[in-house]
Write a protein that holds these residues in place. Structure first.
Motif, PDB file in Angstrom:
ATOM      1  N   ASN A 112       0.919  -1.244  -0.019  1.00 44.32           N
ATOM      2  CA  ASN A 112      -0.213   0.083  -0.228  1.00 44.32           C
ATOM      3  C   ASN A 112       1.142   1.187  -0.038  1.00 44.32           C
ATOM      4  O   ASN A 112       0.521   2.178  -0.865  1.00 44.32           O
ATOM      5  CB  ASN A 112      -1.084   0.003   1.279  1.00 44.32           C
ATOM      6  N   PRO A 113       1.646   1.490   0.953  1.00 45.33           N
ATOM      7  CA  PRO A 113       2.624   2.706   0.880  1.00 45.33           C
ATOM      8  C   PRO A 113       3.407   2.891  -0.432  1.00 45.33           C
ATOM      9  O   PRO A 113       3.585   4.041  -1.089  1.00 45.33           O
ATOM     10  CB  PRO A 113       3.708   2.401   2.062  1.00 45.33           C
ATOM     11  N   ILE A 114       3.838   1.894  -1.210  1.00 48.13           N
ATOM     12  CA  ILE A 114       4.399   1.781  -2.543  1.00 48.13           C
ATOM     13  C   ILE A 114       3.402   2.446  -3.509  1.00 48.13           C
ATOM     14  O   ILE A 114       3.952   3.163  -4.253  1.00 48.13           O
ATOM     15  CB  ILE A 114       4.949   0.697  -3.059  1.00 48.13           C
ATOM     16  N   ILE A 115       2.240   1.967  -3.678  1.00 47.35           N
ATOM     17  CA  ILE A 115       1.117   2.296  -4.468  1.00 47.35           C
ATOM     18  C   ILE A 115       0.854   3.658  -4.192  1.00 47.35           C
ATOM     19  O   ILE A 115       0.724   4.435  -5.032  1.00 47.35           O
ATOM     20  CB  ILE A 115      -0.044   1.176  -4.220  1.00 47.35           C
ATOM     21  N   ARG A 116       0.840   3.951  -3.014  1.00 48.00           N
ATOM     22  CA  ARG A 116       0.109   5.426  -2.954  1.00 48.00           C
ATOM     23  C   ARG A 116       1.144   6.376  -3.311  1.00 48.00           C
ATOM     24  O   ARG A 116       0.847   7.371  -3.703  1.00 48.00           O
ATOM     25  CB  ARG A 116      -0.082   5.343  -1.204  1.00 48.00           C
ATOM     26  N   GLY A 117       2.376   6.152  -2.830  1.00 46.11           N
ATOM     27  CA  GLY A 117       3.388   7.173  -3.152  1.00 46.11           C
ATOM     28  C   GLY A 117       3.655   7.314  -4.656  1.00 46.11           C
ATOM     29  O   GLY A 117       3.865   8.280  -5.135  1.00 46.11           O
ATOM     30  N   TRP A 118       3.664   6.232  -5.322  1.00 42.71           N
ATOM     31  CA  TRP A 118       4.013   5.948  -6.877  1.00 42.71           C
ATOM     32  C   TRP A 118       2.837   6.526  -7.610  1.00 42.71           C
ATOM     33  O   TRP A 118       2.989   7.741  -8.368  1.00 42.71           O
ATOM     34  CB  TRP A 118       4.182   4.957  -7.253  1.00 42.71           C
ATOM     35  N   ALA A 119       1.655   6.491  -6.935  1.00 39.83           N
ATOM     36  CA  ALA A 119       0.390   7.244  -7.782  1.00 39.83           C
ATOM     37  C   ALA A 119       0.497   8.707  -7.560  1.00 39.83           C
ATOM     38  O   ALA A 119       0.028   9.402  -8.446  1.00 39.83           O
ATOM     39  CB  ALA A 119      -0.920   6.584  -7.315  1.00 39.83           C
ATOM     40  N   ARG A 120       0.870   8.958  -6.223  1.00 44.41           N
ATOM     41  CA  ARG A 120       0.534  10.548  -5.844  1.00 44.41           C
ATOM     42  C   ARG A 120       1.261  11.121  -6.637  1.00 44.41           C
ATOM     43  O   ARG A 120       1.247  12.132  -6.959  1.00 44.41           O
ATOM     44  CB  ARG A 120       0.842  10.648  -4.325  1.00 44.41           C
ATOM     45  N   TYR A 121       2.903  10.598  -6.973  1.00 49.45           N
ATOM     46  CA  TYR A 121       3.671  11.360  -7.496  1.00 49.45           C
ATOM     47  C   TYR A 121       3.363  11.647  -9.072  1.00 49.45           C
ATOM     48  O   TYR A 121       3.547  12.785  -9.723  1.00 49.45           O
ATOM     49  CB  TYR A 121       5.031  10.550  -7.805  1.00 49.45           C
ATOM     50  N   TYR A 122       2.775  10.648  -9.700  1.00 50.12           N
ATOM     51  CA  TYR A 122       2.256  10.871 -11.095  1.00 50.12           C
ATOM     52  C   TYR A 122       0.875  11.582 -11.337  1.00 50.12           C
ATOM     53  O   TYR A 122       0.150  11.658 -12.312  1.00 50.12           O
ATOM     54  CB  TYR A 122       2.241   9.574 -11.982  1.00 50.12           C
ATOM     55  N   SER A 123       0.019  11.864 -10.129  1.00 46.45           N
ATOM     56  CA  SER A 123      -1.113  12.384 -10.012  1.00 46.45           C
ATOM     57  C   SER A 123      -1.562  13.686 -10.765  1.00 46.45           C
ATOM     58  O   SER A 123      -2.682  14.256 -10.643  1.00 46.45           O
ATOM     59  CB  SER A 123      -2.064  12.214  -8.587  1.00 46.45           C
ATOM     60  N   THR A 124      -0.625  14.459 -11.093  1.00 46.69           N
ATOM     61  CA  THR A 124      -0.719  15.804 -11.339  1.00 46.69           C
ATOM     62  C   THR A 124      -0.830  15.908 -13.134  1.00 46.69           C
ATOM     63  O   THR A 124      -1.026  17.120 -13.377  1.00 46.69           O
ATOM     64  CB  THR A 124       0.607  16.443 -11.059  1.00 46.69           C
ATOM     65  N   GLN A 125      -0.439  14.749 -13.797  1.00 48.19           N
ATOM     66  CA  GLN A 125      -0.592  14.660 -15.079  1.00 48.19           C
ATOM     67  C   GLN A 125      -1.592  13.676 -15.465  1.00 48.19           C
ATOM     68  O   GLN A 125      -2.195  13.177 -14.818  1.00 48.19           O
ATOM     69  CB  GLN A 125       0.847  14.401 -15.590  1.00 48.19           C
ATOM     70  N   ALA A 126      -1.716  13.585 -16.909  1.00 53.63           N
ATOM     71  CA  ALA A 126      -2.841  12.711 -17.739  1.00 53.63           C
ATOM     72  C   ALA A 126      -2.275  11.200 -17.450  1.00 53.63           C
ATOM     73  O   ALA A 126      -1.855  10.550 -18.126  1.00 53.63           O
ATOM     74  CB  ALA A 126      -2.861  13.227 -18.999  1.00 53.63           C
ATOM     75  N   SER A 127      -2.477  10.789 -16.161  1.00 55.86           N
ATOM     76  CA  SER A 127      -1.913   9.288 -15.628  1.00 55.86           C
ATOM     77  C   SER A 127      -3.027   8.445 -15.670  1.00 55.86           C
ATOM     78  O   SER A 127      -2.868   7.232 -15.261  1.00 55.86           O
ATOM     79  CB  SER A 127      -1.292   9.509 -14.574  1.00 55.86           C
ATOM     80  N   LYS A 128      -4.472   8.829 -15.866  1.00 55.82           N
ATOM     81  CA  LYS A 128      -5.510   7.602 -15.487  1.00 55.82           C
ATOM     82  C   LYS A 128      -5.346   6.539 -16.320  1.00 55.82           C
ATOM     83  O   LYS A 128      -5.647   5.467 -15.609  1.00 55.82           O
ATOM     84  CB  LYS A 128      -6.849   8.605 -15.724  1.00 55.82           C
ATOM     85  N   ALA A 129      -5.195   6.586 -17.703  1.00 56.91           N
ATOM     86  CA  ALA A 129      -5.000   5.562 -18.449  1.00 56.91           C
ATOM     87  C   ALA A 129      -4.011   4.468 -17.911  1.00 56.91           C
ATOM     88  O   ALA A 129      -4.171   3.232 -18.058  1.00 56.91           O
ATOM     89  CB  ALA A 129      -5.086   5.727 -19.766  1.00 56.91           C
TER      90      ALA A 129
END
Length: 578
Positions: free
Chosen positions: A392-409
C-alpha cells in the motif's frame, strides 16, 4: 552540569524565538541580495553564522530532523544526546579543519551502476547547515526562475508544469540533456570564484571541498567535485550551474520585428533545469542546435560536459532522428496529432491540430511493476495482510507522484497488470483449489465488492486508479520562502501532490502552523501526525484526535507524554497498593 539539567535545557529551548531571530536575518539577507547590496549581505551573513540561535537550529536539523541523522561519518559519531547537542552548538565556529567524508555506494535506480555518497562527520554537517542558513537566502534572490531542483519551495512538479506551459500551444524541437557526473567534476576554483563570499566562509567551503574521502581504509584526495551526501552540496551544485538560462537569453533575446506592418513576437528558447537534468525548447531546430553548442562551451568553465549517451534532439509532435517526445523526471512529454474535436486551441482561438499529454514514462512504469512483482514473490508464504501492508505505501507514493498529469489510463493499466501478479500469487498458494474458491478467498467477490484484493474486515489493497488527478499549480516566477509571505507558502504546502489528504486537511485546519510551537511550517520541514490521545490509551484515528507537528516537536511531545504517563501510573500505584 548534570545530564538531567542539560536534557531539560535542550528540550525547553524557546525554538519559536530562535527561528524568528534567524528568519528575520535571512529575510534581510534575501532583500539585500535582491537590491545588489553585497556589503550588507556579507555583514548579515557573518552576524547569522555567529548567532547562537542559528547554531542551535543547525544542530537540531542534522541530529533530529534529517532522514540520515543516524548515519555516521569517519568519526563514527551518531545519535547525539541532548548534552552533546548543546556542546556541539557552542563549539560551532568557522575555520574548523574539515574531516574527510566517508564514502558509501548506493545503487542507481534503473541501472547496475552505483552512486558514491560522501558522508561528513556530524560536526561538519552541523557547520554546513549553519553556512547554508546564511548562503541560501542570498542565492535564492539570484537564482533563475526556471531552476527547480534542490531549492526550497520548488519541486519536480513545478518543472513539469513549466514544460507543459512551454509545449501546450506550439510544436517544438527539444534538446533533452544531462550533465555528466555533475557533482563529481565541478571545478573548485571556478565555484569559489562564483560564490564571491567573505574570505572566512570561502576558506571553510574550500576546506570541505578539499577534505578528501575515505573509501574503506584508504584516503583519496578530492581535486574536483562536491561530495553527494553533504548538507551544502546541493546548494553548491545549483550555484555552479546558475547562469545557464541567462546565457541562452543573451544569445537569443526575445524580438518583436515588424513584418508587412505587423508586429511578430519571436520568443527566446525555454531552458528548464532540475539539478543536473535540463531541457531546451524552441520551434526552430537551428536555434536548439546552437543552444547545445553554447551550453557545452559554458559548462567547460565549470569543468563540466554534457553526457552524450543521455543528450539527444527530438521533437514534441513529429518524428526527429527516429524519436518523438522526450522523458523528463519520470514523465513522458509528447504532442499527439488529433482531429478537430480533440485538438487544443492557440492564443488566437484557432485549432492547432494536436493535443499535448504528459504521462508516466514506460521505463518508470516497468520499474514500478518490477518492484511490486519482487515484493509479491518475496511474500509467497506470508499472510495476505502482510503483503497488503507492504504494498500500500508503495502504490500510494507512486500514484501520488504521477497524479498531477494525464495518468489515469496508465493507472488503470498498472492495476490490471498488478492483478495478474496477485492472481499468480494466489494460485501458487493453493494449487489444489479451483479458481472460484481462490477468488473468493482473496478478493471480495462473494461480498459484492468485486475484484478488491482484501482481508475482509481489516484491510484492502489500494488501486492506482483511485488516486484523483489534480493539476499542480506552478510556483510563481522568482518567489521564495525567504520573501516572508507565509500565507502564500503555507497554502502551497497544503496543495502539494506528495502530501497526503490527512496532512493537507490538518495544514488547512491549523492555518499552516505547528500545533506545538506555533511556528509556520516551512518547505524543508519534516511533518508528522500526532495522536493527542494515543491509540494504546483508547485514542481513535479521527481528525479531532490528530495534530500536525514538526518532527522535533513530535519528539518533545512524545517525551512529555511518556513522563506524564509514568507519573499517572505511580499515582495509581500509590492509591492502589497490592
Amino acid at each position: 552540569m548534570s545530564e538531567l539539567t542539560t536534557t531539560y535545557e535542550w528540550s525547553k529551548l524557546t525554538w519559536r524565538k530562535l527561528e524568528r531571530r534567524v528568519f528575520k536575518l535571512q529575510k534581510r539577507i534575501y532583500r539585500a541580495s535582491q537590491r545588489g547590496d553585497v556589503k550588507t549581505v556579507h555583514r548579515l551573513q557573518r552576524l547569522l553564522m555567529k548567532s547562537w540561535s542559528a547554531k542551535c537550529l543547525a544542530v537540531r536539523r542534522v541530529t533530529q530532523d534529517n532522514q540520515g541523522k543516524k548515519t555516521a561519518g569517519v568519526d563514527g559519531r551518531k545519535n547525539l544526546s541532548p548534552k552533546a547537542r548543546l556542546t556541539l552548538a557552542n563549539d560551532l565556529k568557522l575555520g574548523y579543519k574539515a574531516a574527510p567524508t566517508r564514502r558509501i555506494w548506493i545503487p542507481k535506480p534503473g541501472t547496475e551502476e552505483k552512486r558514491p555518497l560522501g558522508i561528513p562527520t556530524i560536526q561538519d554537517r552541523a557547520l554546513q547547515a549553519l553556512v547554508k542558513l546564511a548562503l541560501e537566502p542570498e542565492w535564492e534572490a539570484k537564482f533563475e526562475p526556471n531552476s527547480y531542483g534542490f531549492r526550497p519551495g520548488r519541486s519536480c512538479h513545478d518543472a513539469m508544469d513549466a514544460i507543459f506551459k512551454g509545449v501546450k500551444a506550439k510544436a517544438k524541437y527539444v534538446l533533452d540533456a544531462d550533465i555528466s557526473k555533475c557533482f563529481d567534476r565541478i571545478n573548485h576554483d571556478a565555484l569559489l570564484r562564483k560564490l564571491n563570499t567573505s574570505p572566512t566562509t570561502r576558506r571553510q567551503i574550500r576546506a570541505w571541498l578539499k577534505a578528501g574521502v575515505m573509501d574503506g581504509s584508504k584516503l583519496f584526495p578530492t581535486f574536483e567535485g562536491t561530495p553527494q551526501g553533504g548538507i551544502i552540496s546541493p546548494l553548491l551544485a545549483n550555484i555552479a550551474l546558475h547562469g545557464m538560462e541567462n546565457r541562452i537569453k543573451q544569445a537569443f533575446p526575445e524580438k518583436k520585428p515588424r513584418v508587412n506592418g505587423k508586429c511578430i513576437r519571436i520568443l527566446s528558447p525555454i531552458l528548464i533545469r532540475y539539478a543536473d537534468d535540463f531541457v531546451i525548447m524552441h520551434e526552430d531546430l537551428t536555434v536548439v542546435q546552437k543552444c547545445q553548442q553554447i551550453i557545452a562551451e559554458w559548462l567547460k568553465d565549470m569543468g563540466l560536459e554534457l553526457k552524450s549517451s543521455k543528450t539527444r534532439l527530438t521533437h514534441t509532435l513529429y518524428e526527429h532522428e527516429g524519436s518523438v517526445g522526450f522523458d523528463f523526471l519520470g514523465f513522458h512529454i509528447r504532442q499527439y496529432a488529433t482531429g478537430k474535436n480533440r485538438s487544443v486551441k492557440g492564443t488566437n482561438g484557432k485549432l492547432l491540430g494536436f493535443k499535448p499529454l504528459i504521462t508516466p514514462s514506460k521505463e518508470k512504469v516497468k520499474e514500478h511493476l518490477e518492484k511490486v512483482g519482487k515484493i509479491i514473490k518475496a511474500h509467497k508464504g506470508a499472510p495476505q495482510l502482510a503483503l497488503i501492508t507492504r504494498l500500500n505505501p508503495i502504490i500510494r507514493g507512486w500514484a501520488r507522484y504521477y497524479s498531477t498529469q494525464a495518468s489515469k489510463a496508465t493507472f488503470t493499466k498498472v492495476d490490471h497488470l498488478m492483478h495478474q501478479q496477485l492472481r499468480a500469487w494466489a494460485d501458487y498458494r493453493h494449487p489444489q483449489k479451483n479458481k472460484h474458491w481462490v477468488s473468493n478467498k482473496y478478493w471480495l467477490i462473494d461480498s459484492g465488492q468485486g475484484w478488491t484484493f482484501a482481508v475482509k474486515g481489516k484491510m484492502r489493497l489500494l488501486k492506482h486508479s483511485e488516486t484523483p488527478i489534480v493539476r499542480h499549480i506552478k510556483v510563481q516566477g522568482n518567489r521564495s520562502p525567504y520573501d516572508g509571505d507565509w500565507i502564500y507558502w503555507s497554502s502551497r504546502m497544503g496543495q502539494h501532490p506528495e502530501a497526503n489528504k490527512r496532512v493537507t486537511t490538518l495544514l488547512k485546519k491549523q492555518k499552516g502552523k505547528c500545533a506545538h510551537c506555533g511556528m509556520y511550517f516551512k518547505d524543508e520541514d519534516l511533518l508528522e501526525v500526532h495522536h493527542v490521545i494515543p491509540v494504546q490509551m483508547g485514542g481513535k484515528d479521527e481528525y479531532k484526535n490528530f495534530q500536525l507537528l514538526h518532527r522535533h516537536c513530535h519528539d518533545i511531545v512524545t517525551a512529555e507524554n511518556a513522563v506524564g504517563k509514568k507519573e499517572l501510573n505511580e499515582e495509581w500505584l500509590d492509591a492502589n497498593p497490592f
